[in-house]
Write a protein that holds these residues in place. Structure first.
Motif, short mmCIF file in Angstrom:
data_model
loop_
_atom_site.label_atom_id
_atom_site.label_comp_id
_atom_site.label_asym_id
_atom_site.label_seq_id
_atom_site.Cartn_x
_atom_site.Cartn_y
_atom_site.Cartn_z
N GLU A 63 59.41 48.44 40.81
CA GLU A 63 59.80 47.22 40.12
C GLU A 63 58.63 46.72 39.28
OE1 GLU A 63 61.04 42.62 41.12
OE2 GLU A 63 61.41 44.15 42.63
N GLU A 64 58.77 46.85 37.99
CA GLU A 64 57.76 46.37 37.05
C GLU A 64 58.30 45.12 36.38
OE1 GLU A 64 54.82 47.58 37.09
OE2 GLU A 64 55.18 49.48 38.09
N LYS A 65 57.74 43.97 36.72
CA LYS A 65 58.26 42.70 36.22
C LYS A 65 57.83 42.41 34.78
CE LYS A 65 58.44 40.96 40.83
NZ LYS A 65 57.93 40.18 41.88
N VAL A 66 56.69 42.97 34.37
CA VAL A 66 56.17 42.76 33.03
C VAL A 66 56.01 44.12 32.38
CG1 VAL A 66 54.27 41.78 31.67
CG2 VAL A 66 54.95 40.69 33.81
N ALA A 67 56.63 44.31 31.23
CA ALA A 67 56.65 45.62 30.58
C ALA A 67 55.26 46.14 30.22
CB ALA A 67 57.53 45.57 29.34
N THR A 68 54.31 45.25 30.06
CA THR A 68 52.97 45.67 29.64
C THR A 68 52.03 45.97 30.81
OG1 THR A 68 52.29 43.35 29.49
CG2 THR A 68 53.10 44.41 27.46
N ARG A 69 52.55 45.87 32.03
CA ARG A 69 51.73 46.12 33.22
C ARG A 69 52.35 47.21 34.08
NH1 ARG A 69 48.03 42.46 35.53
NH2 ARG A 69 48.75 42.99 37.61
N ILE A 70 51.51 48.01 34.66
CA ILE A 70 51.92 48.93 35.72
C ILE A 70 51.27 48.35 36.96
CG2 ILE A 70 51.86 51.29 36.60
CD1 ILE A 70 51.58 52.18 33.65
N GLU A 71 52.06 47.63 37.75
CA GLU A 71 51.52 46.76 38.79
C GLU A 71 50.57 47.46 39.76
OE1 GLU A 71 51.58 43.68 38.53
OE2 GLU A 71 53.36 43.21 37.37
N HIS A 72 50.94 48.62 40.29
CA HIS A 72 50.08 49.25 41.30
C HIS A 72 48.75 49.70 40.69
CE1 HIS A 72 52.20 52.80 39.78
NE2 HIS A 72 51.22 53.54 40.26
N ILE A 73 48.72 50.00 39.42
CA ILE A 73 47.48 50.37 38.74
C ILE A 73 46.66 49.11 38.44
CG2 ILE A 73 46.45 51.45 36.70
CD1 ILE A 73 47.94 53.46 38.51
N ASP A 74 47.31 48.12 37.83
CA ASP A 74 46.60 46.91 37.44
C ASP A 74 46.09 46.11 38.63
OD1 ASP A 74 46.92 47.59 34.80
OD2 ASP A 74 48.66 46.29 34.48
N LEU A 75 46.87 46.04 39.71
CA LEU A 75 46.39 45.33 40.90
C LEU A 75 45.12 45.97 41.43
CD1 LEU A 75 49.70 44.61 42.85
CD2 LEU A 75 48.22 42.94 41.72
N GLY A 76 45.08 47.28 41.44
CA GLY A 76 43.88 47.98 41.90
C GLY A 76 42.67 47.66 41.04
N LYS A 77 42.87 47.61 39.74
CA LYS A 77 41.76 47.31 38.82
C LYS A 77 41.26 45.88 38.98
CE LYS A 77 43.27 50.42 35.14
NZ LYS A 77 43.86 50.46 33.78
N GLU A 78 42.15 44.98 39.43
CA GLU A 78 41.82 43.56 39.48
C GLU A 78 41.28 43.09 40.81
OE1 GLU A 78 45.64 42.00 38.48
OE2 GLU A 78 45.46 42.54 36.36
N THR A 79 41.20 43.95 41.81
CA THR A 79 40.81 43.49 43.14
C THR A 79 39.35 43.81 43.44
OG1 THR A 79 41.51 43.37 45.45
CG2 THR A 79 41.52 45.55 44.46
N ASP A 80 38.70 42.89 44.14
CA ASP A 80 37.33 43.11 44.61
C ASP A 80 37.34 43.71 46.01
OD1 ASP A 80 35.81 41.90 42.38
OD2 ASP A 80 36.89 40.09 43.00
N LEU A 81 38.39 43.43 46.78
CA LEU A 81 38.49 43.94 48.14
C LEU A 81 39.96 44.17 48.47
CD1 LEU A 81 37.29 44.62 50.96
CD2 LEU A 81 37.46 42.18 51.49
N PHE A 82 40.25 45.38 48.93
CA PHE A 82 41.60 45.76 49.35
C PHE A 82 41.61 45.76 50.87
CE2 PHE A 82 44.89 49.01 50.21
CZ PHE A 82 45.92 48.54 49.42
N VAL A 83 42.42 44.86 51.45
CA VAL A 83 42.48 44.69 52.91
C VAL A 83 43.86 45.07 53.40
CG1 VAL A 83 42.27 43.05 54.82
CG2 VAL A 83 40.84 42.76 52.78
N VAL A 84 43.93 45.99 54.35
CA VAL A 84 45.20 46.33 54.99
C VAL A 84 45.16 45.73 56.39
CG1 VAL A 84 46.83 48.15 55.59
CG2 VAL A 84 45.22 48.51 53.69
N ALA A 85 45.95 44.65 56.57
CA ALA A 85 45.96 43.95 57.86
C ALA A 85 47.31 43.28 58.07
CB ALA A 85 44.84 42.91 57.90
#
Length: 182
Positions: A63-85
């Motif tokens: 599900e891509e809500k904005v045509a100019t974003r690939i969410e799973h790629i852009d979220l990764g680029k924008e995060t300082d820390l990825f926490v799985v909890a």
């Protein structure tokens, strides 16, 4: 500059603790983005985490809500820390073996190599102690994941042993340590 944390919530009874973790992170001034697996939504609603984080909750890699974003790629680029909890045995196995079949695992696989990563396992003792789970955790440590060990407690299944999600306060301490490393 405000640090950005992506909190990835997988399917575990401990998922309800992600609400407290999200709230505490926001109170400390972090920008928190939430990713949930489908299984996690059986334990806590996306709306709860959206309200607490003040950000959209991401559920579906397709599900891509904005045509100019690939969410799973852009979220990764924008995060300082990825926490799985919490990190379930299933999610740990998928992460360790490079699966990208949901929003959580696809985002994790797309993280830049310099992004800091923290994993907080939560599962039944036998699942946690299983040699394959331990092998998967070792594999994740080898590629740069910090692991915060689960605690021993009375588990939701009635067993007593290691597998309960670490206390939210301990997770917060570890997050602060990671984000303030030189």
């Amino acid at each position: 500059m405000t640090k950005r944390i992506t909190l990835a919530v997988s399917g575990s009874i401990s998922a309800y603790k992600s609400a407290d973790l999200t709230s505490q992170l926001k109170k400390r001034g972090y920008n928190v983005t939430i990713i949930m697996t489908k299984a996690a939504t059986s334990f806590i609603t996306p709306l709860t985490l959206q309200v607490l984080s003040k950000n959209p909750v991401y559920l579906d890699v397709m599900e891509e809500k904005v045509a100019t974003r690939i969410e799973h790629i852009d979220l990764g680029k924008e995060t300082d820390l990825f926490v799985v909890a919490p990190a379930s045995a299933n999610t740990i196995a998928h992460l360790a073996n490079g699966f990208a079949d949901n929003m959580l695992t696809a985002t994790a696989l797309a993280l830049p190599s310099t992004t800091k990563k923290l994993l907080a396992p939560a599962m039944n003792t036998k699942m946690y102690e299983h040699p394959l789970t331990q092998k998967n955790l070792t594999s994740l440590e080898e590629i740069g994941y910090d692991i915060i060990q689960p605690k021993s407690a009375l588990l939701a299944c009635g067993d007593i042993g290691r597998g309960a999600l670490a206390d939210v306060d301990d997770i917060l301490i570890k997050i602060e340590e990671i984000l303030h490393e030189p």
